[in-house]
Write a protein that holds these residues in place. Structure first.
Motif, PDB file in Angstrom:
ATOM      1  N   GLN A  84       0.836  -1.211   0.000  1.00  0.00           N
ATOM      2  CA  GLN A  84       0.000   0.000   0.000  1.00  0.00           C
ATOM      3  C   GLN A  84       0.872   1.263   0.000  1.00  0.00           C
ATOM      4  OE1 GLN A  84      -3.412  -0.022  -0.274  1.00  0.00           O
ATOM      5  NE2 GLN A  84      -2.985   2.151  -0.642  1.00  0.00           N
ATOM      6  N   ASP A  87       2.219   1.838  -3.398  1.00  0.00           N
ATOM      7  CA  ASP A  87       1.163   2.380  -4.274  1.00  0.00           C
ATOM      8  C   ASP A  87       0.932   3.868  -4.003  1.00  0.00           C
ATOM      9  OD1 ASP A  87       0.630   0.163  -5.787  1.00  0.00           O
ATOM     10  OD2 ASP A  87      -0.864  -0.635  -4.406  1.00  0.00           O
ATOM     11  N   HIS A 163       7.426   0.463 -11.506  1.00  0.00           N
ATOM     12  CA  HIS A 163       6.366  -0.533 -11.377  1.00  0.00           C
ATOM     13  C   HIS A 163       6.447  -1.405 -12.615  1.00  0.00           C
ATOM     14  CE1 HIS A 163       2.070  -1.965 -10.984  1.00  0.00           C
ATOM     15  NE2 HIS A 163       2.550  -2.116  -9.759  1.00  0.00           N
ATOM     16  N   HIS A 169       5.974  -4.115  -7.797  1.00  0.00           N
ATOM     17  CA  HIS A 169       6.723  -2.870  -7.569  1.00  0.00           C
ATOM     18  C   HIS A 169       8.202  -3.152  -7.796  1.00  0.00           C
ATOM     19  CE1 HIS A 169       3.030  -2.328  -5.149  1.00  0.00           C
ATOM     20  NE2 HIS A 169       3.098  -1.124  -5.682  1.00  0.00           N
TER      21      HIS A 169
END
Ligand code: GLU
Length: 287
Positions: A84, A87, A163, A169
């Motif tokens: 997370q 992101d 990415h 990632h």
């Protein structure tokens, strides 16, 4: 001994197999450097790439480190639990126009990425990677072992992937986001990662965070002149001879040997003896 109350250092192994002597050198170098500055030291398992992660290797590495007296000051962080955060960082970079989609096949540019997709504005309907748009720049770093290094965009590095096309990632992004989150002040690692420094510095700059100091240790080379690595099946270190392994690593880094068979005794004496100006100023050194 320098007294740097805010020093935070880390060892960040990828769990692609058990520890070999090359990674032990990086672990000990980062530990001794942090401790000699009375800093904190932690371990982060970089299990970001499931196809390359070997089941149980993370646990095995932590046990091998503990057998050498190397234990993280904080609970061990696993990158697979931090998606997370990666992101969120991508969204920030995306909003600031620093990323572009790229669907070039990897094999189409064996050297530096020429920026083919930079102006193509791909629709995003086909699977694509996200690249960081660097822009004309020169990055300078005063590495604490390797000395002053300069990298020029377009010559030494290009726009790089943050990415991947397969949805994962990329290392460059994750390592920076985690080092920022863990407030790392000095990165001590093998010289094979020196060339990753300019890309990581670009990410720090884009995120408005000061980049850490770096200290790149010589890589451990086998008799064939190649870096010891899990991929080349470097021998797994034998924890039954932890004291010998520690002394071998100290010798590799040009630090005095400690006559003891107790890893903890060796480490505490080695902390007092640690001098970075003794570390060979080499990218690689044969065992
Ligand atoms: N996980 C990386 C490796 O095992 C090291 C990352 C780093 O120290 O920046 O090669």
């Amino acid at each position: 001994m320098t007294n740097h109350p805010h020093y935070v250092g880390r060892f960040a192994p990828s769990p692609t197999g058990p520890l070999h002597f090359g990674s032990l050198v990086a672990a000990i170098g980062s530990y001794l450097d942090a401790r000699s500055a009375r800093g904190q030291w932690f371990i982060r398992v970089e299990d970001l790439d499931p196809p390359r992660t070997v089941r149980g290797a993370g646990r095995h590495i932590l046990k091998q480190l503990a057998d050498h007296g190397l234990v993280s000051d904080h609970p061990v962080v696993y990158q697979s639990q931090r998606l997370q955060h990666f992101d969120n960082a991508l969204s920030i970079l995306q909003t600031e126009g620093r990323l572009y989609s790229c669907n070039c096949p990897r094999r189409s540019y064996p050297g530096l990425y020429p920026g083919t997709c930079r102006t193509r504005e791909l629709s995003g309907s086909q699977p694509s990677a996200l690249r960081f748009r660097v822009g004309e720049t020169t990055i300078q770093q005063k590495d604490l072992v390797q000395g002053a290094v300069t990298w020029t965009y377009g010559k030494d590095f290009g726009d790089f992937i943050v990415h991947r096309k397969d949805g994962l990632h990329a290392y460059q992004l994750a390592v920076v986001i985690d080092d920022i989150a863990q407030k790392v002040t000095r990165i001590v690692r093998g010289a094979d990662l020196l060339s990753a420094t300019p890309m990581q510095t670009c990410l720090y700059n884009a995120l408005g965070v000061q980049s850490p100091e770096t200290l790149h240790l010589p890589m451990v080379l086998g008799r064939d002149g190649q870096k010891l690595s899990k991929q080349t099946h470097a021998p797994v270190i034998n924890t039954a001879s932890a004291a010998d392994n520690l002394n071998q690593a100290l010798a590799f880094l040009n630090q005095p040997a400690i006559a003891s068979d107790n890893p903890k005794t060796i480490l505490s004496a080695a902390i007092k003896n640690w001098r970075t100006d003794r570390i060979p100023k080499l990218m690689g050194k044969t065992l």
